[in-house]
Structure formats: structure tokens, C-alpha cells
Design a protein around this motif. Sequence first.
Motif, mmCIF file in Angstrom:
data_model
loop_
_atom_site.group_PDB
_atom_site.id
_atom_site.type_symbol
_atom_site.label_atom_id
_atom_site.label_comp_id
_atom_site.label_asym_id
_atom_site.label_seq_id
_atom_site.Cartn_x
_atom_site.Cartn_y
_atom_site.Cartn_z
ATOM 1 N N VAL A 52 37.199 47.211 34.079
ATOM 2 C CA VAL A 52 38.511 46.550 34.170
ATOM 3 C C VAL A 52 39.352 47.405 35.103
ATOM 4 C CG1 VAL A 52 40.580 45.797 32.946
ATOM 5 C CG2 VAL A 52 38.337 45.584 31.850
ATOM 6 N N LYS A 53 39.746 46.827 36.220
ATOM 7 C CA LYS A 53 40.383 47.607 37.280
ATOM 8 C C LYS A 53 41.883 47.344 37.354
ATOM 9 C CE LYS A 53 36.278 47.670 40.259
ATOM 10 N NZ LYS A 53 35.362 47.250 39.178
ATOM 11 N N TRP B 36 51.261 43.679 39.716
ATOM 12 C CA TRP B 36 50.493 44.808 39.212
ATOM 13 C C TRP B 36 49.927 44.464 37.841
ATOM 14 C CZ3 TRP B 36 50.227 47.069 43.518
ATOM 15 C CH2 TRP B 36 51.336 47.314 44.320
ATOM 16 N N GLY B 37 48.753 44.965 37.572
ATOM 17 C CA GLY B 37 48.150 44.680 36.275
ATOM 18 C C GLY B 37 46.718 45.153 36.211
ATOM 19 N N LEU B 38 45.974 44.582 35.270
ATOM 20 C CA LEU B 38 44.565 44.889 35.065
ATOM 21 C C LEU B 38 43.751 43.622 35.290
ATOM 22 C CD1 LEU B 38 44.915 46.986 31.790
ATOM 23 C CD2 LEU B 38 44.054 47.874 33.956
ATOM 24 N N ILE B 39 42.622 43.755 35.964
ATOM 25 C CA ILE B 39 41.753 42.614 36.231
ATOM 26 C C ILE B 39 40.366 42.922 35.679
ATOM 27 C CG2 ILE B 39 40.733 41.129 37.984
ATOM 28 C CD1 ILE B 39 43.084 41.809 39.798
ATOM 29 N N SER B 40 39.882 42.053 34.806
ATOM 30 C CA SER B 40 38.583 42.247 34.163
ATOM 31 C C SER B 40 37.475 41.635 35.008
ATOM 32 C CB SER B 40 38.591 41.609 32.772
ATOM 33 O OG SER B 40 37.289 41.577 32.231
ATOM 34 N N GLU B 41 36.433 42.409 35.276
ATOM 35 C CA GLU B 41 35.305 41.852 36.025
ATOM 36 C C GLU B 41 34.423 40.989 35.126
ATOM 37 O OE1 GLU B 41 31.912 45.349 35.852
ATOM 38 O OE2 GLU B 41 33.383 45.460 37.472
ATOM 39 N N ARG B 42 34.563 41.137 33.806
ATOM 40 C CA ARG B 42 33.758 40.346 32.865
ATOM 41 C C ARG B 42 34.376 38.979 32.604
ATOM 42 N NH1 ARG B 42 33.375 39.775 27.159
ATOM 43 N NH2 ARG B 42 35.193 41.124 26.885
ATOM 44 N N THR B 43 35.688 38.945 32.372
ATOM 45 C CA THR B 43 36.354 37.679 32.036
ATOM 46 C C THR B 43 37.207 37.142 33.180
ATOM 47 O OG1 THR B 43 38.334 38.777 31.153
ATOM 48 C CG2 THR B 43 36.485 38.434 29.633
ATOM 49 N N HIS B 44 37.443 37.973 34.205
ATOM 50 C CA HIS B 44 38.301 37.621 35.343
ATOM 51 C C HIS B 44 39.764 37.421 34.926
ATOM 52 C CE1 HIS B 44 34.611 37.218 37.595
ATOM 53 N NE2 HIS B 44 34.176 36.321 36.726
ATOM 54 N N GLN B 45 40.092 37.863 33.734
ATOM 55 C CA GLN B 45 41.469 37.759 33.252
ATOM 56 C C GLN B 45 42.344 38.781 33.968
ATOM 57 O OE1 GLN B 45 42.489 35.511 30.837
ATOM 58 N NE2 GLN B 45 44.594 36.164 31.197
ATOM 59 N N HIS B 46 43.583 38.363 34.290
ATOM 60 C CA HIS B 46 44.553 39.253 34.934
ATOM 61 C C HIS B 46 45.670 39.534 33.932
ATOM 62 C CE1 HIS B 46 47.104 40.180 38.796
ATOM 63 N NE2 HIS B 46 46.999 41.209 37.975
ATOM 64 N N TYR B 47 45.766 40.783 33.494
ATOM 65 C CA TYR B 47 46.765 41.176 32.497
ATOM 66 C C TYR B 47 47.942 41.857 33.200
ATOM 67 C CZ TYR B 47 42.723 40.614 29.408
ATOM 68 O OH TYR B 47 41.629 40.124 28.745
ATOM 69 N N THR B 48 49.154 41.390 32.933
ATOM 70 C CA THR B 48 50.319 41.938 33.629
ATOM 71 C C THR B 48 51.408 42.463 32.697
ATOM 72 O OG1 THR B 48 51.319 39.729 33.759
ATOM 73 C CG2 THR B 48 49.958 40.432 35.627
#
Length: 306
Positions: free
Chosen positions: A209-210, A217-229
Motif C-alpha cells: 500500500v503506497k 494525498w493518500g494511500l493507494i492499495s495495490e491489492r484493492t486499488h482503493q485510494h484512502y485520503t
Amino acid sequence: MKHYLTIEDEKGRSVLSSKVIRGGIKVSATEEQILRELTFCPQYPAQLAKKLGIPEQKVYYHISRLQNQGMLEVVEKKEIRGTTARLLSPTAESFTLALKEKGNPEALLREEKTDKLSLFLASLVDKGVFMGNIVVGNPDPHGPFKARARDGHYAIDLALFLGKRATSKDTVSLLDTQVNLNSHFSSLLIVGGPVTNQLVEEFNPSLPVKFSQDKPWGLISERTHQHYTDDAVGLIARVPNPHFPDKIVIILAGIRYSGTRAAILGVIKYADVALSRFTGQKRFASVVQGVDMNGDGEIDTIDLLE
């Protein structure tokens, strides 16, 4: 000490057994739900009411019954606007149901908690000795954003917690500006996001999760492709050190300092939840949301997002 349960429905009718076992403990189906929910982490009555979808007053009734039977205990109290909020936890690691008449001495009601945290910290903690470094952001302006770290003090809570599991032969704390990754061959526990801790930016390409490089700005999951802000979202990650693959890097970081607090709480108080998917993977990440459950302005619990 073993506890024996007879599960009943809300009208007092036995669900799992036709009679109450002598010397046993009777719990209703709702009380079983409460016990199962508290398996994951200590919670407040208001949290339980929300998760179970029942009135808070009803939750208090069942909590009182479980406390009277010695199955629940208060592990923390907080005064909030003249009232006392009580954090609850089961009194035992497991409860069992006796079925002697069927030839089965006991069946587990809920599985014993596994120590996910010890597995997660392996390589950092070896035979009771802390073998790495805790790295916090420099409180002075530094890096491309000239940022001052505001979350380094959370590492104190982390260090106090780790002190119960390990001793140290040397000073373990470092600032991000003191670490040369090409020559630093210890495992690392890094606290803080990429703006205030430059090492997170260095390891970001290796994370499952990058942290996003562009707005928002936030976190992007390579597993779910969810973008958390959300500011209160935190990342708990464990990856091999790309410079020294036999060492590990653990990152506890948020988009903002509130997210970093959520990540640290996920490790020191709610590891059974935050690390529920961890089984020893080389690359692992958990995303948690910090929650101010008692309304005092401080994050005190977490929800697992992935």
C-alpha cells in the motif's frame, strides 16, 4: 480455570444444550455475540451497540450479566463530560462448552488468540532482544517539504510497549536524517509519513500500500486499488529491506499525524485486528482508520479497512 457455557436464546431457551450444566455459566445468544466481538480487541459499550445493531441500554444489561459471571472485565476507564467510559475485554483467552454426555469433553466456543504480533516483529525482536532501530522524523525543518515531524512522540508509547517484549543492548532511536540506507544494515521500525520521515519515501516503491505521489494525498492499495485520503487513516506495513534483504522494514505511518497514531494503536493495542491477515508474508500491509470513540478529541480505537 475453565469456563463452561450453556448458550440460550433471548427467551431463556437452551440453544446448544437441553439443560444447564452443573456449576456452569449461562449466557444468552446476544452475550455470546458480545464475547465473540471482544475476541478481536477491547471495546466500549457504544462500539458494541453499533456493531451488533442493538440499543446501547440492552448492551449494558448483557455486559452487567457477563461481568457478574466473571467473564468480562474493565481494562480502562476514561472520564468524559462527567461520565465514565469503560473499555471492556474478556477475562480469559478461551471459553469452552462441556458436552460430556455426548462423549466430547469440551468444544471451543472461540479459538485462542494467536500471537500475530510476535510473528510480525520477528527479525526486529530476537530471543527477547530488540535487534533494530526505531526511526522517527526530525522535528526540525528538513526534506523537500521543509517539514517538522509532529508524530515522533508517538514512538514513546511504542517503545514502552516493546519494552515489555524485549530489551536492548544499545540506543535504538534515530532521526530519519541520521540514517544512510546504503550502510545501515539493521532492521528498521519507521514512524511517520513520507512528508516528515524521509525513509518512508525511500521504501514507498516496495510497499503493498503506497503513499500517493500526487494530489489528493493518500494511500493507494495495490491489492484493492482503493485510494484512502482521510487524515486518520494509518498504514501498518512490513517488507524486506531492499538494500539488505535479510533485514526487514516495518512502517507505522499516516497521511497526517493522526493516521500515524492510528497505526501505532493498531500494533500496541489492537494487533489481533490490525494483523488479522498476517501469516508471515514477506510483503504485508494493513490499513486502519483511527476513531475517537469517546469524543475527547483523541483517537482511542481503530477500524480495519483492509
